[in-house]
Design a protein around this motif. Sequence first.
Motif, short mmCIF file in Angstrom:
data_model
loop_
_atom_site.label_atom_id
_atom_site.label_comp_id
_atom_site.label_asym_id
_atom_site.label_seq_id
_atom_site.Cartn_x
_atom_site.Cartn_y
_atom_site.Cartn_z
N VAL A 49 -7.39 9.42 3.24
CA VAL A 49 -7.49 10.24 4.45
C VAL A 49 -8.85 10.02 5.11
O VAL A 49 -9.90 10.09 4.44
N LYS A 50 -8.84 9.75 6.39
CA LYS A 50 -10.06 9.65 7.19
C LYS A 50 -9.94 10.64 8.34
O LYS A 50 -9.01 10.56 9.15
N THR A 51 -10.87 11.57 8.43
CA THR A 51 -10.76 12.68 9.38
C THR A 51 -11.93 12.68 10.35
O THR A 51 -13.07 12.42 9.96
N THR A 52 -11.64 12.97 11.60
CA THR A 52 -12.68 13.08 12.62
C THR A 52 -12.28 14.13 13.63
O THR A 52 -11.09 14.38 13.87
N ASN A 53 -13.28 14.76 14.24
CA ASN A 53 -13.04 15.61 15.40
C ASN A 53 -13.00 14.78 16.67
O ASN A 53 -12.71 15.31 17.75
N GLY A 54 -13.32 13.50 16.56
CA GLY A 54 -13.30 12.62 17.71
C GLY A 54 -11.90 12.21 18.12
O GLY A 54 -10.90 12.72 17.62
N GLY A 55 -11.84 11.26 19.04
CA GLY A 55 -10.57 10.88 19.65
C GLY A 55 -9.82 9.79 18.90
O GLY A 55 -10.22 9.35 17.83
N HIS A 56 -8.76 9.35 19.54
CA HIS A 56 -7.81 8.41 18.95
C HIS A 56 -8.47 7.11 18.51
O HIS A 56 -8.16 6.56 17.45
N GLY A 57 -9.40 6.61 19.31
CA GLY A 57 -9.99 5.33 19.01
C GLY A 57 -11.30 5.38 18.25
O GLY A 57 -11.99 4.37 18.13
N SER A 58 -11.66 6.55 17.71
CA SER A 58 -12.93 6.68 17.00
C SER A 58 -12.99 5.76 15.79
O SER A 58 -12.02 5.62 15.05
N SER A 59 -14.16 5.15 15.58
CA SER A 59 -14.33 4.28 14.42
C SER A 59 -14.51 5.12 13.17
O SER A 59 -14.77 6.31 13.23
N PHE A 60 -14.36 4.49 12.02
CA PHE A 60 -14.54 5.20 10.76
C PHE A 60 -15.08 4.25 9.71
O PHE A 60 -15.04 3.01 9.88
N VAL A 61 -15.61 4.80 8.64
CA VAL A 61 -16.18 4.01 7.57
C VAL A 61 -15.17 3.91 6.44
O VAL A 61 -14.56 4.91 6.05
N ILE A 62 -14.99 2.72 5.92
CA ILE A 62 -14.11 2.52 4.78
C ILE A 62 -14.85 1.69 3.74
O ILE A 62 -15.59 0.76 4.08
N SER A 63 -14.69 2.04 2.48
CA SER A 63 -15.45 1.38 1.42
C SER A 63 -14.78 0.09 0.98
O SER A 63 -13.58 -0.13 1.20
N ARG A 64 -15.56 -0.75 0.33
CA ARG A 64 -15.01 -1.98 -0.24
C ARG A 64 -13.95 -1.65 -1.29
O ARG A 64 -12.92 -2.33 -1.38
N ASN A 65 -14.20 -0.60 -2.06
CA ASN A 65 -13.24 -0.19 -3.09
C ASN A 65 -11.90 0.18 -2.46
O ASN A 65 -10.83 -0.17 -2.98
N GLU A 66 -11.94 0.89 -1.32
CA GLU A 66 -10.71 1.30 -0.65
C GLU A 66 -9.97 0.08 -0.08
O GLU A 66 -8.74 0.02 -0.13
N LEU A 67 -10.72 -0.88 0.46
CA LEU A 67 -10.10 -2.10 0.98
C LEU A 67 -9.40 -2.87 -0.14
O LEU A 67 -8.28 -3.36 0.03
N GLU A 68 -10.08 -2.99 -1.27
CA GLU A 68 -9.50 -3.72 -2.39
C GLU A 68 -8.27 -3.01 -2.95
O GLU A 68 -7.28 -3.65 -3.31
N PHE A 69 -8.35 -1.68 -3.00
CA PHE A 69 -7.20 -0.92 -3.51
C PHE A 69 -6.01 -1.07 -2.57
O PHE A 69 -4.87 -1.20 -3.02
N ALA A 70 -6.28 -1.05 -1.25
CA ALA A 70 -5.19 -1.23 -0.27
C ALA A 70 -4.51 -2.58 -0.46
O ALA A 70 -3.28 -2.68 -0.40
N ALA A 71 -5.31 -3.62 -0.67
CA ALA A 71 -4.74 -4.95 -0.87
C ALA A 71 -3.94 -5.01 -2.17
O ALA A 71 -2.89 -5.66 -2.24
N GLU A 72 -4.42 -4.32 -3.19
CA GLU A 72 -3.75 -4.32 -4.49
C GLU A 72 -2.42 -3.58 -4.44
O GLU A 72 -1.41 -4.02 -5.00
N MET A 73 -2.39 -2.45 -3.76
CA MET A 73 -1.18 -1.61 -3.71
C MET A 73 -0.19 -2.06 -2.65
O MET A 73 0.97 -1.66 -2.65
#
Length: 380
Positions: free
Chosen positions: A311-335
């Motif tokens: 889950v990535k949450t912001t009070n900003g708008g639809h196109g707001s950028s967000f931070v994602i960790s290397r661990n999360e990227l690797e887990f996404a690729a794995e799953m």
Amino acid sequence: MFAELSRLQSAAAVQAAIDEFVRLGRATFLARYGYGKSRDFLVRDARSGQLCDSKAIVGAAFGYQFPQEGPLKPSDFSGGEATVVAKLQRLGFEVVRIGEDWGVDEVRATVASYFEMLELEAAQKHYTKTEFNAQLRQQLRGRSKGSVELKHQNISAVLHGLGLPFIAGYKPRSNAQLLLRQTVQRFVLDHPELMVQVVNALEEVKTPAEQSFQAVVVEPPSMETVVQLSSRDVKPRLPRRIDWAQRDEGNRTLGRAGEQWVIGYEQRRLNDAGRPELFQQLDWVSDRLGDGAGYDILSHDEPGEPRYIEVKTTNGGHGSSFVISRNELEFAAEMEEAFYLYRVFQFRQTPRLYILRGKLVDQLHLEPLDYRASFRRLLA
């Protein structure tokens, strides 16, 4: 062919083509004559102030001067400064290079007006964009309402590129002139207290009034292609305290509230799918074990079909950028298809959600933010 273009000598024919452009609208006019959007130059309608695609106007104008021959096709002549621009200027029309026609005073006034609206929006105070637009145009050189709105969209694009919040009603639109980019960056650097106030207000965690979870899912933002800065260009180094994406990531209170909201969304989703019993298996992993698992919530689609949700949450708008960790990227690729990123935005007002599924490297532009430093060199 240039010989054909040289025969166009009627300013009235050009004005007739411009009038048709204004009457039909840009998309219809270009489709009618088979032209694409101008890449470099626009011609201004002296009557309305509207900017029109220069090559298309010249091609259509030829047909107005020589109705028995009809308009020129795009392949009949070349556009550009030496042909179309020179022709229009000789006939008395103002030609503008795209994105570079606004003066310093106009740009400064537009940027100041934009940030005044952004401050009101962050404070959740009522304002009307139309009224701001009308007031601003009194300070400008005959700009149309649409041209001011485009400039505001350009400002949103600059702020979005800096990782800062922007006005939700002005969707980022690139191709901002250099002067505008420099003015926005200077305003941000010269008003750190205002930016901190805006960011802090937009990070404030409030219980959303909308809790029905109906009609909250939208499509993710489209990938936008932008021009990369030259290595000679100096990228502005904004103070860390107004780094919007980093602050959203660091605000665990906001993150936790967003995860709680997603749990409610999952309950509704499973109930609507006729599998309410699967909600009993839902596991709020980040709350139970802390961060580091590569996802926040374990849900299911069917028995034995897990849905790993980050889950990535912001009070900003639809196109707001967000931070994602290397661990999360690797887990996404794995799953792979079992991984879901839930991007919750506009959380303070009426939460909305878009979902990215599977490998994230194929769906996002990723920019490295930090490095781990050590005195160990890895061998290939």
